[in-house]
Design a protein around this motif. Structure first.
Motif, PDB file in Angstrom:
ATOM      1  N   ALA A   1      -9.679  -8.553   2.997  1.00  0.00           N
ATOM      2  CA  ALA A   1     -10.056  -7.258   3.569  1.00  0.00           C
ATOM      3  C   ALA A   1      -9.185  -6.894   4.761  1.00  0.00           C
ATOM      4  N   LEU A   2      -8.516  -7.890   5.335  1.00  0.00           N
ATOM      5  CA  LEU A   2      -7.654  -7.649   6.497  1.00  0.00           C
ATOM      6  C   LEU A   2      -6.187  -7.487   6.097  1.00  0.00           C
ATOM      7  N   MET A   3      -5.926  -7.398   4.784  1.00  0.00           N
ATOM      8  CA  MET A   3      -4.548  -7.296   4.308  1.00  0.00           C
ATOM      9  C   MET A   3      -4.409  -6.119   3.347  1.00  0.00           C
ATOM     10  N   PRO A   4      -4.519  -4.894   3.846  1.00  0.00           N
ATOM     11  CA  PRO A   4      -4.412  -3.728   2.959  1.00  0.00           C
ATOM     12  C   PRO A   4      -3.026  -3.634   2.319  1.00  0.00           C
ATOM     13  N   ALA A   5      -3.007  -3.225   1.060  1.00  0.00           N
ATOM     14  CA  ALA A   5      -1.732  -3.103   0.330  1.00  0.00           C
ATOM     15  C   ALA A   5      -0.927  -1.937   0.872  1.00  0.00           C
ATOM     16  N   PRO A   6       0.395  -2.015   0.761  1.00  0.00           N
ATOM     17  CA  PRO A   6       1.243  -0.915   1.247  1.00  0.00           C
ATOM     18  C   PRO A   6       1.105   0.314   0.364  1.00  0.00           C
ATOM     19  N   THR A   7       1.415   1.467   0.950  1.00  0.00           N
ATOM     20  CA  THR A   7       1.392   2.725   0.208  1.00  0.00           C
ATOM     21  C   THR A   7       2.812   3.195  -0.024  1.00  0.00           C
ATOM     22  N   HIS A   8       2.980   4.131  -0.950  1.00  0.00           N
ATOM     23  CA  HIS A   8       4.307   4.674  -1.222  1.00  0.00           C
ATOM     24  C   HIS A   8       4.753   5.548  -0.057  1.00  0.00           C
ATOM     25  N   HIS A   9       6.058   5.780   0.024  1.00  0.00           N
ATOM     26  CA  HIS A   9       6.621   6.584   1.110  1.00  0.00           C
ATOM     27  C   HIS A   9       6.039   7.993   1.117  1.00  0.00           C
ATOM     28  N   ALA A  10       5.659   8.478  -0.072  1.00  0.00           N
ATOM     29  CA  ALA A  10       5.137   9.845  -0.137  1.00  0.00           C
ATOM     30  C   ALA A  10       3.851   9.991   0.660  1.00  0.00           C
ATOM     31  N   GLY A  11       3.186   8.859   0.929  1.00  0.00           N
ATOM     32  CA  GLY A  11       1.931   8.924   1.670  1.00  0.00           C
ATOM     33  C   GLY A  11       2.118   8.932   3.168  1.00  0.00           C
ATOM     34  N   GLY A  12       3.336   8.986   3.660  1.00  0.00           N
ATOM     35  CA  GLY A  12       3.593   8.997   5.091  1.00  0.00           C
ATOM     36  C   GLY A  12       4.369   7.769   5.526  1.00  0.00           C
ATOM     37  N   GLN A  13       4.417   7.537   6.839  1.00  0.00           N
ATOM     38  CA  GLN A  13       5.159   6.409   7.377  1.00  0.00           C
ATOM     39  C   GLN A  13       4.620   5.089   6.862  1.00  0.00           C
ATOM     40  N   LYS A  14       5.513   4.121   6.726  1.00  0.00           N
ATOM     41  CA  LYS A  14       5.052   2.779   6.398  1.00  0.00           C
ATOM     42  C   LYS A  14       4.053   2.330   7.452  1.00  0.00           C
ATOM     43  N   GLY A  15       2.981   1.695   7.029  1.00  0.00           N
ATOM     44  CA  GLY A  15       2.013   1.130   7.951  1.00  0.00           C
ATOM     45  C   GLY A  15       0.937   2.085   8.411  1.00  0.00           C
ATOM     46  N   TYR A  16       1.179   3.390   8.308  1.00  0.00           N
ATOM     47  CA  TYR A  16       0.208   4.363   8.819  1.00  0.00           C
ATOM     48  C   TYR A  16      -1.106   4.287   8.040  1.00  0.00           C
ATOM     49  N   GLN A  17      -1.033   4.446   6.723  1.00  0.00           N
ATOM     50  CA  GLN A  17      -2.253   4.420   5.909  1.00  0.00           C
ATOM     51  C   GLN A  17      -2.901   3.046   5.926  1.00  0.00           C
ATOM     52  N   GLN A  18      -2.099   1.990   5.957  1.00  0.00           N
ATOM     53  CA  GLN A  18      -2.660   0.650   6.018  1.00  0.00           C
ATOM     54  C   GLN A  18      -3.486   0.452   7.288  1.00  0.00           C
TER      55      GLN A  18
END
Length: 377
Positions: free
Chosen positions: A230-247
């Motif tokens: 639960a403390l390791m959210p998967a990365p999102t694609h670049h289209a979803g914004g900056q790396k790390g932001y959504q995580q």
């Protein structure tokens, strides 16, 4: 009248002196292999040597007397297509700079080529490069998959990997100690008293990021803390914004958010910092943050980012030196060269310094070091 057994390529060269590249093209080998055969050095199979010698005799090839000219190689850097050109990528641009600087210092040329279409694009890429280059530096992972790497290596063009390796195939490669990097980042937060530490993971198609995650696990195990998915959210694609932001947003919205986070890369950390600021949270007061890479921008964020330094330019220059050794006929056993990483302590983690021979303190005056308190985090 065409002589029996003469190839059209050979006849087409009747009006000029054949070059090393001409011999390589007709023999179906690399110019580097022709050089090894012409100088009587080891590094090619008996079959390749016999075939190359036969073509050299047929074409009337004579090795140039100028060793200075002969020793100049053209090296290809092969990488996947990134979101932005590699020359502007804050991580890989420094690896490329190290490659270019070392190659130019030794009077060699560097060409940049993008692998399009993953493994299916290898044949067309090799077809365009054969006879034009002497060696390859295969940089990064991603679309440069293990299958693509195997096919590139099978082309017989000497190759060295940088920032990547293949687990079950012994190849020449140069990497940073990414496992230790993940370990140092996580251990630093554990030493500050954090036990609920999140990890902003990266795509598993990049071996370096997978190794950093392994280091995160190692530090937790050393402190008898079980890894929590639960403390390791998967990365999102670049289209979803900056790396790390959504995580980071997902971590903040979880039932029990962590008190500290390790970002798998500085670029991921930058997005995480934006998320924290958008929520009105203080770094490190509300969330401690440590990252990996130590790109130039990490020293100028607000607050400055604690991060593990990766020797990017040195990785590039070492890859060139290893490749040139192969081209000169020095054929050591395939070796994985691992370069050290070290922790650079700034203020995003909530600590001015931690005493350790493996960790570097920057931006903190001697005599003003202090132990972390609850206010520091």
């Amino acid at each position: 009248m065409r002589g029996e057994g003469e190839k059209p390529e050979v006849l087409a060269l009747a009006h000029r002196r054949p070059s090393m590249r001409d011999v390589a093209r007709v023999a179906g080998v690399s110019p580097a292999a022709v050089s090894l055969v012409a100088t009587g050095r080891p590094g090619v199979s008996d079959e390749t040597r016999a075939r190359t010698l036969a073509v050299m005799r047929q074409m009337g090839y004579q090795r140039a007397r100028s060793r200075r000219d002969e020793a100049r190689y053209t090296l290809a850097v092969i990488t996947e297509r990134l979101v932005q050109p590699i020359e502007r990528d804050i991580f890989y641009s420094e690896i490329l700079q190290g490659i270019q600087t070392e190659a130019q210092r030794q009077r060699h040329r560097v060409m940049l080529h993008l692998l399009e279409g993953g493994e299916s694009g290898v044949d067309s890429l090799v077809g365009g490069l054969r006879g034009e280059i002497e060696g390859m530096i295969l940089a990064n992972g991603g679309d440069l998959t293990e299958g693509a790497i195997r096919r590139l290596v099978a082309s017989s063009i000497p190759a060295v990997l940088v920032d990547n390796y293949v687990v079950d195939q012994p190849l020449h490669c140069v990497v940073a100690d990414n496992v230790t990097a993940g370990y140092l980042a996580t251990r630093h937060l554990l030493r500050l008293g954090h036990t609920r530490i999140g990890l902003l993971t990266g795509p598993r198609k990049y071996r370096s990021l997978v190794d950093r995650q392994e280091g995160y696990y190692d530090a937790l195990i050393e402190h008898d803390i079980a890894a929590d998915p639960a403390l390791m959210p998967a990365p999102t694609h670049h289209a979803g914004g900056q790396k790390g932001y959504q995580q980071m947003m997902r971590l903040l919205d979880s039932a029990v958010p962590p008190t500290a986070v390790v970002a798998i890369s500085d670029k991921t950390a930058f997005g995480a910092m934006e998320a924290l600021k958008e929520r009105g949270l203080q770094i490190p007061g509300d969330m401690a943050l440590v990252s990996i890479d130590d790109v130039e921008e990490s020293a100028h964020t607000t607050p400055p980012l604690t991060t593990v330094s990766v020797p990017r330019a040195e990785m590039g220059s070492e890859a060139v030196r290893r490749l040139l050794a192969l081209l000169r006929g020095e054929t050591p056993r395939p070796t994985k060269t691992v370069l050290y990483t070290h922790l650079v302590v700034r203020t995003s983690c909530g600590s001015a310094a931690v005493s350790s021979g493996c960790e570097e303190v920057t931006g903190v005056a001697a005599g003003h070091r202090r132990a972390a308190s609850s206010e520091d985090r």
